[in-house]
Enzyme design. Structure first.
Site, PDB file in Angstrom:
ATOM      1  N   LYS A  53       3.441   9.685  -6.118  1.00  0.00           N
ATOM      2  CA  LYS A  53       4.018   8.489  -6.741  1.00  0.00           C
ATOM      3  C   LYS A  53       4.196   8.706  -8.252  1.00  0.00           C
ATOM      4  CE  LYS A  53       2.416   5.572  -3.020  1.00  0.00           C
ATOM      5  NZ  LYS A  53       1.389   4.736  -2.413  1.00  0.00           N
ATOM      6  N   GLN A  97      -3.733   1.611  -4.249  1.00  0.00           N
ATOM      7  CA  GLN A  97      -3.654   2.464  -3.051  1.00  0.00           C
ATOM      8  C   GLN A  97      -4.673   2.018  -2.006  1.00  0.00           C
ATOM      9  OE1 GLN A  97      -1.259   4.807  -2.692  1.00  0.00           O
ATOM     10  NE2 GLN A  97      -1.978   5.308  -0.656  1.00  0.00           N
ATOM     11  N   ASP A 120       4.602  -3.176  -3.708  1.00  0.00           N
ATOM     12  CA  ASP A 120       4.359  -2.817  -2.303  1.00  0.00           C
ATOM     13  C   ASP A 120       4.920  -3.893  -1.364  1.00  0.00           C
ATOM     14  OD1 ASP A 120       2.959  -0.382  -1.775  1.00  0.00           O
ATOM     15  OD2 ASP A 120       1.128  -1.219  -2.652  1.00  0.00           O
TER      16      ASP A 120
END
Ligand code: GUN
Length: 285
Positions: A53, A97, A120
């Site tokens: 990422k 995460q 997200d």
């Protein structure tokens, strides 16, 4: 023999598009998108994802801010960091995460991230927007799958689409995106009866189960488009998907490899969302 869907190529073109728009945003508006990535503990798979990422941020011209916290981090400490990032104008997107260590309440963390920075699209506000089809943030993995299906030129409208897996991250939003495109959608899961029969009726089959070689050739219709979201680490260390690739590629018309299929797409869509967040927060259309 199926055509291979090249996720690296499709993701490169999404990232290229994001990069061009980012250059414009920087030169015309003086805004550089920023993504904060939080990782708690030292799960090796999570570390690989987080590194990818950060690398993607550099490729498209974003700032990235990494917060690598020890596994013993308390809920309160994590909440304090999120609150700080919620209020930092340089941070347009916040990604924590998953999975988090057991002592941390994942839902509370998801809820704490401001919906406008939730790149997200896990916050209930954004999940609700996806449900009604009026959304700014794409659910990253499902949106990446849609790009891959579209890259084959396959019409989705009216087709039998079967999603195996009902997670909040993949299965449920995947079904919604296919439904918004007028697919006839069936969601299968561990309690589904006649699973093989239902799958064998799919024109588009999306596997998000988390079990190596779960989808066998008898479960696949001749000429189907098969998308493998699985990411399973075998005992010998090899990465493999949910689909028995060698057998299924003989029946499918298109199939994604693992690695190099869905994986790179998730990250490309995350970049797309972070750009959207930066524009929204600066009132740029
Ligand atoms: N863990 C596995 N996939 C994801 C994802 O897409 N986002 C986050 N935040 N964590 C994950």
């Amino acid at each position: 023999m199926a055509n291979l869907i090249n996720g690296k190529e499709v993701s490169a073109s999404v990232k290229q598009r994001v990069r061009e728009q980012t250059e414009k945003l920087i030169s015309e508006n003086g805004v550089t998108p920023g993504l904060a990535v939080i990782i708690v503990g030292d799960d090796p798979a999570s570390r690989v994802y987080v590194n990818s990422k950060k690398k993607a941020c550099a490729e498209v011209g974003f700032n990235s801010f990494e917060y690598a916290l020890p596994a013993e981090t308390t809920q309160e400490e994590l909440m304090t960091l999120i609150e700080k990032l919620n209020n930092d104008p340089k941070v347009n997107g916040i990604l924590c995460q998953l999975p988090l260590p057991k002592h941390i309440d994942e839902n509370a963390v998801i809820n704490a991230i401001r919906a406008e920075k939730d790149v997200d699209a896990f916050h209930p506000f954004n999940v609700g927007k996806i449900m009604i089809g009026d959304f700014a943030f794409l659910p990253c993995t499902p949106a990446g799958v849609m790009e891959l299906i579209d890259s084959t030129g396959t019409e989705i409208s009216g087709k039998n689409c079967v999603v195996i897996g009902r997670s909040n991250i993949v299965g449920k939003p995947m079904a919604m995106l296919l439904l918004h495109r007028s697919g006839t959608v069936t969601i299968c899961h561990s309690k589904t009866q006649n699973l093989a029969e239902i799958c064998a009726n799919a024109d588009i089959l999306v596997a998000a189960v988390g079990r190596a070689n779960f989808v066998t050739a008898d479960m696949v219709k001749e000429g189907a488009v098969v998308i493998d979201v699985g990411m399973n680490r075998l005992e010998n260390g090899k990465l493999c998907g949910d689909v028995d690739f060698e057998a299924v590629e003989k029946k499918a018309s298109y199939i994604t490899p693992v690695p190099g299929g869905v994986g790179p797409m998730t990250i490309a869509m995350l970049m797309q969302n972070t750009l959207t967040a930066a524009k929204m927060q600066n009132n740029i259309g």
